[in-house]
Design an enzyme around this catalytic site. Structure first.
Site, short mmCIF file in Angstrom:
data_model
loop_
_atom_site.label_atom_id
_atom_site.label_comp_id
_atom_site.label_asym_id
_atom_site.label_seq_id
_atom_site.Cartn_x
_atom_site.Cartn_y
_atom_site.Cartn_z
N TYR A 59 0.90 -1.24 0.04
CA TYR A 59 -0.17 -0.04 -0.02
C TYR A 59 0.88 1.25 0.07
O TYR A 59 2.03 1.28 0.37
CB TYR A 59 -1.02 -0.04 0.96
CG TYR A 59 -0.35 0.14 2.52
CD1 TYR A 59 0.56 0.93 2.97
CD2 TYR A 59 -0.93 -0.83 3.30
CE1 TYR A 59 0.96 0.99 4.51
CE2 TYR A 59 -0.50 -1.01 4.83
CZ TYR A 59 0.39 -0.11 5.27
OH TYR A 59 0.91 0.01 6.49
N GLU A 69 2.13 -1.18 -6.45
CA GLU A 69 1.32 -0.28 -5.27
C GLU A 69 -0.12 -0.03 -5.27
O GLU A 69 -0.43 0.20 -6.52
CB GLU A 69 2.11 1.08 -5.42
CG GLU A 69 3.94 0.91 -4.88
CD GLU A 69 3.92 1.04 -3.57
OE1 GLU A 69 2.92 1.19 -2.72
OE2 GLU A 69 5.09 1.08 -2.99
N ASP A 115 3.14 -3.21 5.22
CA ASP A 115 2.09 -3.42 4.08
C ASP A 115 1.94 -4.99 3.36
O ASP A 115 2.94 -5.22 3.41
CB ASP A 115 2.43 -2.27 3.24
CG ASP A 115 3.64 -2.17 2.48
OD1 ASP A 115 4.77 -2.22 3.47
OD2 ASP A 115 3.87 -2.01 1.28
#
Length: 304
Positions: free
Chosen positions: A48, A111, A168
């Site tokens: 993320y 991402e 993440d």
């Protein structure tokens, strides 16, 4: 007296003829292909961004970090293609998985625009991913995995490959949905349920957890102690495979999940282990009878 023809034009013609046949580069023969070779790309790493779209685009296009793809967070999400898959993106950093290190060179980074988390007086609050984002992510993963022959066990989170410094994509990332789509390796619920009574009866020591986590792929210290680094790896593992509780405690459910992922055969309960075989004792001749003695009083039990 007749004059000999000038040699200069002949020399020039010979020189030009030589230039015409000289190779312009290395001579290459493509008749053979080596059997022992593989794709550069071995892994897909999911992240993320911990920021909004504007900030994420600026970071991934103008700073030292980058990724191959950036998934937006609007009502109709789409991907920015920032780095060609044939080239290295700088998204993984210092990283390890199984025998691989520095996974930038062997992975594709994706991402996903998501704030990550925020800390409040009541505790840490994580931000969910929209279903629209996951609906875009799944077909891209399928394409990349097919293109580079990537197995489901090599689709990872940033926290998997850097558990001491990264969280993440976090505990709200829908790993199970990806597993249901055949894109991520997942433990069999039947096998987990079958193992749970074994580890509830006797929990393995910390050394067992460390060895199993390393076998699964994590870089984890082999100290035999529940140190901070081992807790960090346990938190990452639990936040992926048991998102209801990720406190870093090595409990029976975590052991059952970990064992189902790493061992094809069921573990043997400690109580069912057969004692070692010993030779039968030598029978001595009976001793003469003696007067019975009064046994001493029992000692008080000691606490474990």
């Amino acid at each position: 007296m007749p004059t000999l023809p000038s040699l200069a034009p002949l020399a020039m013609l010979a020189l030009l003829a030589g230039c015409a046949v000289a190779p312009s580069g290395p001579r290459l023969d493509h008749s053979y292909t080596a059997r022992s070779q593989s794709d550069r790309v071995k892994f897909i790493v999911l992240h993320y961004t911990a920021g909004d779209l504007t900030r994420s685009l600026k970071t991934l296009t103008q700073d030292v970090v980058s990724s191959h793809y950036l998934l937006t967070d609007g009502e109709q999400p789409f991907f920015y293609t920032l780095v060609d898959e044939s080239r290295q993106a700088n998204h993984a950093g210092v990283s390890n998985w199984k025998t691989y290190t520095q996974l930038n060179v062997s992975s594709i980074g994706i991402e996903i625009v998501n704030p990550g988390f925020r800390d409040t007086p009541e505790g840490r609050i994580w931000y969910p991913f929209s279903q629209a984002q996951i609906d875009q992510l799944i077909p891209l993963l399928r394409q990349i995995m097919a293109r580079h022959n990537i197995p489901p066990e090599n689709v990872l989170g940033h926290s998997d490959i850097a558990p001491q410094r990264k969280q993440d994509p976090g505990p709200l990332f829908p790993w199970k949905q990806l597993a249901d789509a055949g894109l991520v390796r997942w433990p069999s619920p039947v096998q987990v349920a079958a193992r749970l009574p074994v580890f509830t009866a006797q929990l393995p020591d910390i050394g067992w957890f460390q060895q199993k986590l390393a076998q699964h792929g994590y870089a984890v210290p082999q100290t035999g102690e529940l140190d901070a680094a081992t807790r960090n790896v346990l938190v990452v593992f639990q936040s992926k495979y048991r998102q209801a509780r990720f406190d870093g405690e090595p409990d029976a459910e975590t052991a059952a999940i970990l064992d189902a992922l790493t061992s094809p055969a069921m573990p043997t309960p400690p109580s069912a282990v057969s004692p070692p075989t010993v030779a039968p004792p030598t029978v001595a001749p009976p001793a003469p009878p003696v007067a019975p003695s009064v046994p001493p009083p029992p000692e008080p039990a000691q606490e474990n």
